[in-house]
Motif scaffolding. Structure first.
Motif, mmCIF file in Angstrom:
data_model
loop_
_atom_site.group_PDB
_atom_site.id
_atom_site.type_symbol
_atom_site.label_atom_id
_atom_site.label_comp_id
_atom_site.label_asym_id
_atom_site.label_seq_id
_atom_site.Cartn_x
_atom_site.Cartn_y
_atom_site.Cartn_z
ATOM 1 N N CYS A 1 0.866 -1.171 0.000
ATOM 2 C CA CYS A 1 0.000 0.000 0.000
ATOM 3 C C CYS A 1 0.905 1.224 0.000
ATOM 4 O O CYS A 1 1.549 1.520 1.002
ATOM 5 C CB CYS A 1 -0.913 -0.003 1.214
ATOM 6 S SG CYS A 1 -1.940 1.471 1.371
ATOM 7 N N ALA A 2 0.941 1.911 -1.125
ATOM 8 C CA ALA A 2 1.781 3.094 -1.258
ATOM 9 C C ALA A 2 0.979 4.330 -0.908
ATOM 10 O O ALA A 2 -0.130 4.529 -1.413
ATOM 11 C CB ALA A 2 2.312 3.190 -2.684
ATOM 12 N N ALA A 3 1.548 5.165 -0.054
ATOM 13 C CA ALA A 3 0.866 6.368 0.399
ATOM 14 C C ALA A 3 1.549 7.613 -0.153
ATOM 15 O O ALA A 3 2.764 7.669 -0.273
ATOM 16 C CB ALA A 3 0.861 6.424 1.917
ATOM 17 N N SER A 4 0.755 8.587 -0.485
ATOM 18 C CA SER A 4 1.298 9.865 -0.929
ATOM 19 C C SER A 4 0.465 10.976 -0.309
ATOM 20 O O SER A 4 -0.651 10.751 0.150
ATOM 21 C CB SER A 4 1.265 9.967 -2.456
ATOM 22 O OG SER A 4 -0.056 9.858 -2.930
ATOM 23 N N GLY A 5 1.005 12.150 -0.304
ATOM 24 C CA GLY A 5 0.266 13.259 0.267
ATOM 25 C C GLY A 5 0.853 13.689 1.598
ATOM 26 O O GLY A 5 2.040 13.914 1.709
ATOM 27 N N ARG A 6 0.022 13.742 2.586
ATOM 28 C CA ARG A 6 0.456 14.249 3.882
ATOM 29 C C ARG A 6 1.436 13.303 4.565
ATOM 30 O O ARG A 6 1.755 12.257 4.064
ATOM 31 C CB ARG A 6 -0.763 14.486 4.770
ATOM 32 C CG ARG A 6 -1.668 15.580 4.251
ATOM 33 C CD ARG A 6 -2.680 15.991 5.276
ATOM 34 N NE ARG A 6 -3.475 17.120 4.819
ATOM 35 C CZ ARG A 6 -4.308 17.779 5.579
ATOM 36 N NH1 ARG A 6 -4.469 17.422 6.838
ATOM 37 N NH2 ARG A 6 -5.014 18.783 5.095
ATOM 38 N N THR A 7 1.868 13.710 5.727
ATOM 39 C CA THR A 7 2.904 12.980 6.440
ATOM 40 C C THR A 7 2.423 11.580 6.793
ATOM 41 O O THR A 7 1.611 11.385 7.689
ATOM 42 C CB THR A 7 3.313 13.726 7.714
ATOM 43 O OG1 THR A 7 3.670 15.054 7.366
ATOM 44 C CG2 THR A 7 4.474 13.034 8.379
ATOM 45 N N ALA B 1 10.689 5.286 4.445
ATOM 46 C CA ALA B 1 11.403 5.836 3.292
ATOM 47 C C ALA B 1 10.579 5.673 2.017
ATOM 48 O O ALA B 1 10.631 6.528 1.127
ATOM 49 C CB ALA B 1 12.753 5.159 3.142
ATOM 50 N N LYS B 2 9.830 4.587 1.938
ATOM 51 C CA LYS B 2 9.031 4.328 0.739
ATOM 52 C C LYS B 2 7.561 4.707 0.924
ATOM 53 O O LYS B 2 6.760 4.529 0.011
ATOM 54 C CB LYS B 2 9.132 2.853 0.363
ATOM 55 C CG LYS B 2 10.532 2.418 -0.022
ATOM 56 C CD LYS B 2 10.557 0.959 -0.422
ATOM 57 C CE LYS B 2 11.957 0.539 -0.839
ATOM 58 N NZ LYS B 2 12.015 -0.894 -1.240
ATOM 59 N N ASN B 3 7.206 5.197 2.113
ATOM 60 C CA ASN B 3 5.804 5.518 2.392
ATOM 61 C C ASN B 3 4.879 4.359 2.025
ATOM 62 O O ASN B 3 3.837 4.542 1.387
ATOM 63 C CB ASN B 3 5.367 6.776 1.636
ATOM 64 C CG ASN B 3 5.711 8.051 2.361
ATOM 65 O OD1 ASN B 3 6.400 8.030 3.380
ATOM 66 N ND2 ASN B 3 5.252 9.166 1.847
ATOM 67 N N THR B 4 5.261 3.191 2.441
ATOM 68 C CA THR B 4 4.538 1.989 2.034
ATOM 69 C C THR B 4 4.289 1.090 3.241
ATOM 70 O O THR B 4 5.144 0.956 4.116
ATOM 71 C CB THR B 4 5.320 1.229 0.957
ATOM 72 O OG1 THR B 4 5.491 2.082 -0.187
ATOM 73 C CG2 THR B 4 4.588 -0.029 0.522
ATOM 74 N N VAL B 5 3.120 0.496 3.243
ATOM 75 C CA VAL B 5 2.763 -0.509 4.237
ATOM 76 C C VAL B 5 2.611 -1.840 3.511
ATOM 77 O O VAL B 5 2.066 -1.890 2.401
ATOM 78 C CB VAL B 5 1.449 -0.150 4.947
ATOM 79 C CG1 VAL B 5 1.045 -1.245 5.923
ATOM 80 C CG2 VAL B 5 1.584 1.160 5.669
#
Length: 123
Positions: A21-27, A74-78
């Motif tokens: 699950c890649a996340a983008s946007g806010r922190t 680092a990858k904003n991923t779960v």
């Protein structure tokens, strides 16, 4: 926060899959994250969750010892590593983000959702 889930597919019973699950946007790091699933005719259920700093994880009893949730800042991923898959794991899996350091089981407490990814386990 925008979430994009992928990694589902068809696998034989006893096999493994890893959902991402890649996340983008806010922190991303300040959010707790969860993986939910919904099987046909069943309620949406929380499968696994992880808090903001990775110190706490939660697993549904049905997946304990088989699934592992993790997050990479680092990858904003779960990730959801799923091993020893069973036919009853067949469902659409969703990732979700909760604007709080700690996750809850109630799906209504989550603020952002990714699109679902289908996991089908053949017996």
């Amino acid at each position: 926060v925008q979430l994009q889930a992928f990694g589902g597919g068809l696998v034989q019973a006893g096999g493994s899959l890893t959902l991402s699950c890649a996340a983008s946007g806010r922190t991303f790091s300040s959010y707790s994250m969860g993986w939910f699933r919904r099987a046909p005719g069943k309620e949406r259920e929380l499968v696994a969750a992880i808090n903001w700093n990775r110190e706490r994880t939660y697993y549904a009893d049905s997946v304990k010892g088989r699934f592992t949730i993790s997050r990479d800042y680092a990858k904003n991923t779960v990730y959801l590593q799923m091993n020893s898959l069973k036919s009853e794991d067949t469902a659409v899996y969703y990732c979700a983000a909760r604007g709080s350091p700690y996750p809850l089981r109630d799906y209504r407490s989550y603020d952002y959702w990714g699109q679902g990814t289908q996991v089908t386990v053949s017996s």
